[in-house]
Write a protein that holds these residues in place. Sequence first.
Motif, PDB file in Angstrom:
ATOM      1  N   ASN A 119      34.210   3.126  12.569  1.00  0.00           N
ATOM      2  CA  ASN A 119      32.810   3.315  12.940  1.00  0.00           C
ATOM      3  C   ASN A 119      32.206   2.023  13.484  1.00  0.00           C
ATOM      4  N   SER A 120      32.623   0.915  12.915  1.00  0.00           N
ATOM      5  CA  SER A 120      32.155  -0.382  13.411  1.00  0.00           C
ATOM      6  C   SER A 120      32.613  -0.605  14.841  1.00  0.00           C
ATOM      7  N   CYS A 121      33.856  -0.228  15.119  1.00  0.00           N
ATOM      8  CA  CYS A 121      34.392  -0.360  16.477  1.00  0.00           C
ATOM      9  C   CYS A 121      33.563   0.454  17.469  1.00  0.00           C
ATOM     10  N   ILE A 122      33.320   1.694  17.111  1.00  0.00           N
ATOM     11  CA  ILE A 122      32.611   2.590  18.022  1.00  0.00           C
ATOM     12  C   ILE A 122      31.184   2.115  18.253  1.00  0.00           C
ATOM     13  N   ASP A 123      30.535   1.629  17.190  1.00  0.00           N
ATOM     14  CA  ASP A 123      29.173   1.121  17.337  1.00  0.00           C
ATOM     15  C   ASP A 123      29.143  -0.110  18.243  1.00  0.00           C
ATOM     16  N   ALA A 163      43.468  -1.780  22.410  1.00  0.00           N
ATOM     17  CA  ALA A 163      43.648  -3.228  22.237  1.00  0.00           C
ATOM     18  C   ALA A 163      42.369  -3.837  21.660  1.00  0.00           C
ATOM     19  N   ASP A 164      42.176  -3.685  20.385  1.00  0.00           N
ATOM     20  CA  ASP A 164      40.999  -4.225  19.710  1.00  0.00           C
ATOM     21  C   ASP A 164      41.438  -4.610  18.300  1.00  0.00           C
ATOM     22  N   GLU A 165      41.161  -5.843  17.897  1.00  0.00           N
ATOM     23  CA  GLU A 165      41.649  -6.347  16.613  1.00  0.00           C
ATOM     24  C   GLU A 165      41.071  -5.563  15.442  1.00  0.00           C
ATOM     25  N   ALA A 170      41.895  -1.252  11.314  1.00  0.00           N
ATOM     26  CA  ALA A 170      41.604   0.103  10.833  1.00  0.00           C
ATOM     27  C   ALA A 170      42.886   0.927  10.757  1.00  0.00           C
ATOM     28  N   MET A 171      43.735   0.805  11.775  1.00  0.00           N
ATOM     29  CA  MET A 171      44.992   1.557  11.780  1.00  0.00           C
ATOM     30  C   MET A 171      45.911   1.076  10.656  1.00  0.00           C
ATOM     31  N   LEU A 172      45.866  -0.224  10.366  1.00  0.00           N
ATOM     32  CA  LEU A 172      46.655  -0.761   9.259  1.00  0.00           C
ATOM     33  C   LEU A 172      46.139  -0.202   7.928  1.00  0.00           C
TER      34      LEU A 172
END
Length: 209
Positions: A119-123, A163-165, A170-172
């Motif tokens: 959610n942080s990524c999307i925001d 490609a986003d840290e 999140a995937m980890l």
Amino acid sequence: MSAVNIPETIPAGYMRNASGHLVPTDKVREQDKLRDETVQKLVADAIEIHARLKAFKSNALSDIADLVSISGEKYQVVLGGKKGNVNLTSYDGKYKVVRSMADRIVFTEEIEAAKALINSCIDRWSEGANDNIRVLVDRAFSKDKTGQLKTASVLELMRLEIADEEWKRAMLAIKDSIQTTGSAIYVRVYERVGDSDQYKAIPLDLAAV
């Protein structure tokens, strides 16, 4: 010594209602009687079909295990036995029987960290194409009727190449949250479509019939 539960016999001329009360048959509406008769018949049929499906699965797994064992004895090796994926095809190639194993997966509390990071990524990302990812994420973290996350939908997120840290963290978190609680074994039966190399499943569940 515990008491033995003996089913209570309903006296002749009575029917038991949903509250557990005995009601004289002549006091029960004809529509209620007809509905009850229909339900009782369908349930009896369903119980019989369930028993036959259970017996079919048991016999199928036993036959497949025997076939695998015989194959192993031929070459003097011990094969997987009752476990492992196996594909069996009839001599004419018309039919195929598949035994497959699948892990039962649940997610630990770490899945909540993954959701927060996503959610942080999307925001943080710009609007536009990422709206589609928002829909995908909302669907992935929606729960089924039992209150469980839909495993396939969550794992689908891990197939996205982004490609986003923060996304990678999140995937980890999703990966670390995966916990195997056991395995399920399936027997599926297929029939070849015409003379092609494609097979269609012979449905063994009501929804697919």
